[in-house]
Design a protein around this motif. Structure first.
Motif, mmCIF file in Angstrom:
data_model
loop_
_atom_site.group_PDB
_atom_site.id
_atom_site.type_symbol
_atom_site.label_atom_id
_atom_site.label_comp_id
_atom_site.label_asym_id
_atom_site.label_seq_id
_atom_site.Cartn_x
_atom_site.Cartn_y
_atom_site.Cartn_z
ATOM 1 N N MET A 71 80.197 46.865 36.527
ATOM 2 C CA MET A 71 80.087 46.563 35.107
ATOM 3 C C MET A 71 80.988 47.488 34.298
ATOM 4 S SD MET A 71 76.056 45.678 34.453
ATOM 5 C CE MET A 71 75.469 47.356 34.766
ATOM 6 N N ARG A 72 82.124 47.875 34.912
ATOM 7 C CA ARG A 72 82.985 48.839 34.231
ATOM 8 C C ARG A 72 83.664 48.250 32.998
ATOM 9 N NH1 ARG A 72 86.136 50.917 39.523
ATOM 10 N NH2 ARG A 72 85.820 48.712 40.001
ATOM 11 N N GLY A 75 81.740 42.906 28.946
ATOM 12 C CA GLY A 75 81.961 41.472 28.842
ATOM 13 C C GLY A 75 82.219 40.801 30.166
ATOM 14 N N SER A 76 82.205 41.580 31.277
ATOM 15 C CA SER A 76 82.385 40.965 32.599
ATOM 16 C C SER A 76 81.565 41.742 33.614
ATOM 17 C CB SER A 76 83.861 40.953 32.991
ATOM 18 O OG SER A 76 84.359 42.271 33.083
ATOM 19 N N VAL A 77 80.954 41.016 34.545
ATOM 20 C CA VAL A 77 80.122 41.610 35.588
ATOM 21 C C VAL A 77 80.461 40.945 36.910
ATOM 22 C CG1 VAL A 77 77.782 41.948 36.451
ATOM 23 C CG2 VAL A 77 78.237 42.188 34.012
ATOM 24 N N TYR A 78 80.588 41.761 37.956
ATOM 25 C CA TYR A 78 80.849 41.252 39.305
ATOM 26 C C TYR A 78 79.751 41.784 40.225
ATOM 27 C CZ TYR A 78 85.394 40.400 37.198
ATOM 28 O OH TYR A 78 86.410 39.980 36.362
ATOM 29 N N ILE A 93 79.781 36.098 39.497
ATOM 30 C CA ILE A 93 80.533 36.598 38.347
ATOM 31 C C ILE A 93 79.846 36.127 37.082
ATOM 32 C CG2 ILE A 93 82.735 36.716 39.581
ATOM 33 C CD1 ILE A 93 83.492 34.049 38.281
ATOM 34 N N ALA A 94 80.001 36.923 36.050
ATOM 35 C CA ALA A 94 79.429 36.535 34.754
ATOM 36 C C ALA A 94 80.319 37.085 33.656
ATOM 37 C CB ALA A 94 78.007 37.074 34.618
ATOM 38 N N ALA A 99 77.044 38.448 30.881
ATOM 39 C CA ALA A 99 77.445 39.818 31.210
ATOM 40 C C ALA A 99 76.744 40.813 30.290
ATOM 41 C CB ALA A 99 78.959 39.963 31.102
ATOM 42 N N ASN A 100 76.615 40.473 29.026
ATOM 43 C CA ASN A 100 75.891 41.342 28.093
ATOM 44 C C ASN A 100 74.422 41.482 28.496
ATOM 45 O OD1 ASN A 100 78.181 41.743 26.540
ATOM 46 N ND2 ASN A 100 77.755 39.984 25.207
#
Length: 437
Positions: A71-72, A75-78, A93-94, A99-100
């Motif tokens: 979550m670095r 607005g994007s998460v893996y 992925i989000a 992602a928020n």
């Protein structure tokens, strides 16, 4: 029907007349069944066709346990999501609002989550992911919880105490390396360490770095290298992987073997965001294999610079010292006392002369005083002597036995007496006596 044919195998019966379409600037078969070795689909078209087919798959709710999460970027998460029971994982992925949601939930490795989304193909790499549109937490993962319980128990035993850490050697001669055979991590450590310190040697113990045999082999390798007197420091390393892939390095036996190791030991497991319990027991934790190499050996160029700087400082100090001593010597050479050493004796000679005169005068005064004292004593003795009395006309009368006569009645008439006068002795006879009252 045509869409189904799009993904049909290339081995399907080939019709005589091929229905062509344009892809870019080339003409290609419209359907997968029409492709041949002479008329294949380009990679881009294949990926595009797969993406189109996958986009029509239905959405669903999915649950699992987070093995890895990145979550670095806001607005994007893996996420790598593992099945709660089976050894199966999928990439999730989000973006945007989902992602928020992950940020707000503070998701981490080991969390159990449930999410809704659809499969999606990234055409540039033809990689399949599950694109989440909703994410919810549903509890802590069992595996992560067990590891955390083990961590707390071992910490209570003092295995992670800073007082137990062994400092890394400043100039090691031999590194004991524990890694998988042919692993990239091995090359990273050896290449970087050799570039920094070319005389370094390695003793490598190859082990399985994941799976059920991993803990046993790692423990044996640690004990083997620890017993080798030539090994100055040990590095345990492997590349990144999922939480499950790295689980062997959180094994209790591995952690205890690491804590008991007398040789300094460095852990370089996974990447910076990965964590295992071996890191807490190791004497030093490196975030990457390259970082481990940089930590255990000095940089030969830096050492040469240190030597050069010290030599320069020593030269400067020597020059300064020589100049100071030269100035001091020049001062000595310009000193009249040193150019004519006899001048140094003049004050001493004058002082000696003065002291001799002082001593002589003191001796003269002492002799004069003693002479005067003797003369005075002689005069006193002379005045008090019997001879002086006799010289004044007195006489001493003695009996024949030598006794001084003080009373005339003590001598019988007719008895001889001796009379001592100033210039001699004479004999007399007593005829009469009178006593003075």
């Amino acid at each position: 029907m045509q869409e189904a044919n799009t993904l049909a195998g290339a081995g399907a019966p080939q019709p005589r007349d091929i229905d062509y379409q344009m892809w870019g600037r080339q003409q290609v078969p419209r359907f997968a069944r029409d492709t041949t070795a002479e008329e294949p689909w380009p990679v881009g078209l294949t990926s595009h066709q797969y993406a189109g087919a996958v986009s029509r798959w239905p959405g669903c709710w999915v649950t699992g346990q987070i093995m890895q999460i990145d979550m670095r970027r806001r607005g994007s998460v893996y996420i790598t999501l593992r099945d709660n029971d089976e050894d199966v994982s999928m990439r999730v992925i989000a973006f945007g609002e989902p992602a928020n949601q992950a940020f707000q939930l503070g998701l981490k490795q080991g969390d159990k989550i449930v999410l809704f989304g659809r499969p999606e193909v990234w055409e540039k790499q033809t990689s399949l992911s599950f694109k989440a549109t909703q994410i919810r937490r549903c509890g802590e993962g069992d595996l992560a919880e067990r590891i955390d319980q083990l961590r707390r128990r071992l910490k209570g035993e003092g295995l992670f105490d800073e007082a137990n850490k062994v400092p890394l050697p400043e100039f090691p001669r031999c590194i004991g390396l524990i890694c998988a055979p042919g692993a990239r991590a091995e090359g990273d450590v050896k290449t970087n360490a050799s570039l920094r310190w070319p005389i370094i040697r390695f003793k490598t113990a190859y082990v399985k770095v994941q799976g059920p045999d991993c803990p046993r082999e790692v423990i044996h390798a640690i004990e083997q290298l620890d017993a080798d007197p030539e090994v100055d420091v040990i590095i345990v390393t492997r590349g990144g992987g999922s939480f499950e892939d790295l689980i062997g390095f959180s094994d209790e036996g591995v952690v205890r073997a690491t804590a008991a190791c007398r040789t300094p030991i460095v852990s370089a497991i996974g990447h910076e965001d990965d964590w295992t319990l071996i890191e807490l027991a190791a004497d030093y934790r490196a975030t990457t294999p390259t970082g481990a190499a940089q930590a255990v050996v000095p940089d030969v160029n830096e050492q040469w610079n240190i030597i050069a700087n010290n030599l320069a400082a020593l030269d400067t100090l020597m020059d300064r010292t020589v100049k100071v001593e030269e100035g001091r010597l020049a001062g000595y050479l310009s000193n009249p006392m040193l150019t004519n050493p006899a001048l140094m004796l003049d004050p001493l000679e004058e002082k000696l002369k003065h002291q001799r005169e002082t001593l002589l005068n003191s001796m003269i005064r002492l002799v004069d005083y003693d002479t005067s004292s003797i003369e005075s004593s002689v005069a006193t003795l002379t005045a008090l002597s019997p001879q002086s009395t006799l010289d004044r006309g007195y006489a001493i009368a003695q009996t024949a036995q030598g006794h001084v006569i003080t009373d005339p009645t003590s001598v019988a008439d007719g008895e001889e007496v001796t009379v001592i006068v100033s210039r001699g002795i004479m004999t007399a006879t007593k005829t009469a006596a009178s006593v003075r009252q």
